[in-house]
Scaffold this motif. Sequence first.
Motif, short mmCIF file in Angstrom:
data_model
loop_
_atom_site.label_atom_id
_atom_site.label_comp_id
_atom_site.label_asym_id
_atom_site.label_seq_id
_atom_site.Cartn_x
_atom_site.Cartn_y
_atom_site.Cartn_z
N ARG A 1 3.86 14.18 -9.43
CA ARG A 1 4.95 15.10 -9.72
C ARG A 1 5.34 15.03 -11.19
O ARG A 1 5.71 16.01 -11.80
CB ARG A 1 6.13 14.77 -8.81
N MET A 2 5.20 13.82 -11.76
CA MET A 2 5.57 13.66 -13.15
C MET A 2 4.61 14.44 -14.06
O MET A 2 5.02 14.99 -15.07
CB MET A 2 5.53 12.19 -13.51
N PHE A 3 3.33 14.50 -13.65
CA PHE A 3 2.38 15.22 -14.49
C PHE A 3 2.42 16.72 -14.25
O PHE A 3 2.30 17.49 -15.18
CB PHE A 3 0.96 14.70 -14.25
N TYR A 4 2.61 17.14 -12.97
CA TYR A 4 2.53 18.56 -12.68
C TYR A 4 3.88 19.23 -12.57
O TYR A 4 3.94 20.45 -12.45
CB TYR A 4 1.75 18.79 -11.38
N GLY A 5 4.96 18.44 -12.53
CA GLY A 5 6.30 18.99 -12.31
C GLY A 5 6.53 20.22 -13.16
O GLY A 5 6.31 20.17 -14.37
N PRO A 6 6.93 21.34 -12.54
CA PRO A 6 6.96 22.57 -13.33
C PRO A 6 7.91 22.49 -14.52
O PRO A 6 7.62 23.07 -15.56
CB PRO A 6 7.42 23.62 -12.32
N ARG A 7 9.01 21.74 -14.37
CA ARG A 7 9.95 21.73 -15.49
C ARG A 7 10.28 20.30 -15.88
O ARG A 7 9.94 19.35 -15.18
CB ARG A 7 11.22 22.46 -15.09
N LEU B 1 0.84 -1.20 0.00
CA LEU B 1 0.00 0.00 0.00
C LEU B 1 0.87 1.25 0.00
O LEU B 1 0.66 2.19 -0.78
CB LEU B 1 -0.90 -0.03 1.24
N MET B 2 1.92 1.24 0.88
CA MET B 2 2.81 2.41 0.96
C MET B 2 3.52 2.64 -0.37
O MET B 2 3.63 3.77 -0.84
CB MET B 2 3.87 2.17 2.03
N LEU B 3 4.01 1.54 -0.97
CA LEU B 3 4.76 1.70 -2.21
C LEU B 3 3.87 2.19 -3.34
O LEU B 3 4.28 3.01 -4.17
CB LEU B 3 5.44 0.39 -2.59
N THR B 4 2.61 1.71 -3.35
CA THR B 4 1.68 2.17 -4.38
C THR B 4 1.39 3.65 -4.20
O THR B 4 1.33 4.41 -5.18
CB THR B 4 0.37 1.37 -4.32
N THR B 5 1.24 4.08 -2.92
CA THR B 5 1.04 5.52 -2.68
C THR B 5 2.24 6.31 -3.17
O THR B 5 2.09 7.37 -3.79
CB THR B 5 0.83 5.76 -1.18
N ALA B 6 3.44 5.77 -2.89
CA ALA B 6 4.65 6.47 -3.33
C ALA B 6 4.67 6.59 -4.85
O ALA B 6 5.02 7.63 -5.41
CB ALA B 6 5.89 5.72 -2.85
N MET B 7 4.24 5.51 -5.54
CA MET B 7 4.20 5.56 -7.00
C MET B 7 3.20 6.61 -7.48
O MET B 7 3.47 7.36 -8.42
CB MET B 7 3.79 4.19 -7.56
N ALA B 8 2.04 6.66 -6.80
CA ALA B 8 1.02 7.64 -7.19
C ALA B 8 1.56 9.05 -7.02
O ALA B 8 1.39 9.91 -7.91
CB ALA B 8 -0.23 7.44 -6.34
N ILE B 9 2.25 9.29 -5.87
CA ILE B 9 2.79 10.63 -5.62
C ILE B 9 3.82 11.00 -6.68
O ILE B 9 3.85 12.11 -7.22
CB ILE B 9 3.39 10.70 -4.21
N SER B 10 4.70 10.02 -7.02
CA SER B 10 5.72 10.30 -8.04
C SER B 10 5.07 10.63 -9.37
O SER B 10 5.54 11.51 -10.10
CB SER B 10 6.65 9.11 -8.22
N SER B 11 3.96 9.93 -9.68
CA SER B 11 3.36 10.23 -10.98
C SER B 11 2.65 11.57 -10.96
O SER B 11 2.58 12.25 -11.99
CB SER B 11 2.44 9.10 -11.44
#
Lengths: 120, 93, 158
Positions: free
Chosen positions: B27-33, B15-25
């Motif tokens: 950032r991947m979609f909204y990452g400013p640069r 569950l924790m790792l899936t949440t981490a993956m969701a958070i990373s994605s």
Amino acid sequence: MIYSAADIPVWMAVVVAFFVLAGAALALIGAIGFLRLPTFYERIHAPTLATSWGTGGIMCASILFFSVAGGRLVAHEVLIGVFITVTTPVTFMLLARAALHRDRFENNPKVPRRTGPVKL
Amino acid sequence: MSAIILFTAVSVAQLMLTTAMAISSVRMFYGPRAQDRIVGLDALYVNSMLLLVTFGIGTGKTVYFEAALVIGLIGFVSSVSLAKFLMRGEVIE
Amino acid sequence: MLPYPLLTVFLLVMWLLLNRFTLGHVLLGGMVAVCSSWAMAALRPDKPKLRRWYLLPKLFGVVMLDIIRSNIAVSRVILQGRAKEHRSAFINVPLELRDPTALAILSIIVTGTPGSAWLEYDSRNSSVLLHVLDLVDDDEWRDLLKNRYEKLLLEIFS
């Protein structure tokens, strides 16, 4: 080959559970920091949590579990650990240099200038 | 008893790792640069690799290890080539 | 016979880890390792000079402990959030190391440790630009890098 979790003693299960949870928690904290920290140069510190002891914890758990359940030393997870430890810094260094290059190109005042003459 | 302990721990870790993956994605979609997006991709594949290893512990199969190794190898090459692209504007010079 | 003994040993160990430890795999892996170290010799990379290789385990231990410590420190910075402001900064550290392999190891140590990142090495004035997440004192960091890692690496690769 399938190993059953019922084959291992309870204290070993507790140790494996500790390592798995510690590794996953570090990975999660790294991801949270990656989301919350404000600038790019601060953000690159957060995923190293997942790649240092986050990976280390889960690999330790996997080695312990398969070694105890299989009755012989299974240590191939060491390869993933070594591989991740050696390659992640390479990626981050390249990315940091690319980011520095881009920020300097745009004359971002928050980034230190090049020391010495600029190589063309 | 040990099966219950392991099952619970591995489920929580997944569950924790899936949440981490969701958070990373996120950032991947909204990452400013672009560099933020690449670090996001890097974090995403590292977390998915860890998730596969926990699947291996949960099911007791060693097959997942090979998949994790391949993800690690390919993820490294992709992040490095993307970083190189940011720096130079092309991958193969 | 063996141009790169360390590489050969590592390849053999990797082969044995990926497969089972049997006599057949030792022979096959040994053959693969020897052949690929010859292939490596054809590429002629610079040979690193390891003078005091017995200090490598000490370096490994020091780095592992430091990584655990900085894992805890960085987790604290992240979880405390805005309650306590951290001060991140770029610092420039002059280095005495010149050997490329030693520099590569130092950069992996610095970047692999959460809380510090190696950004750029300038070979003309041999200084390195670092970014530190929670900087308390510049000189403390320079001191840590120089006395803890660089001294040991200089001893290993002198």
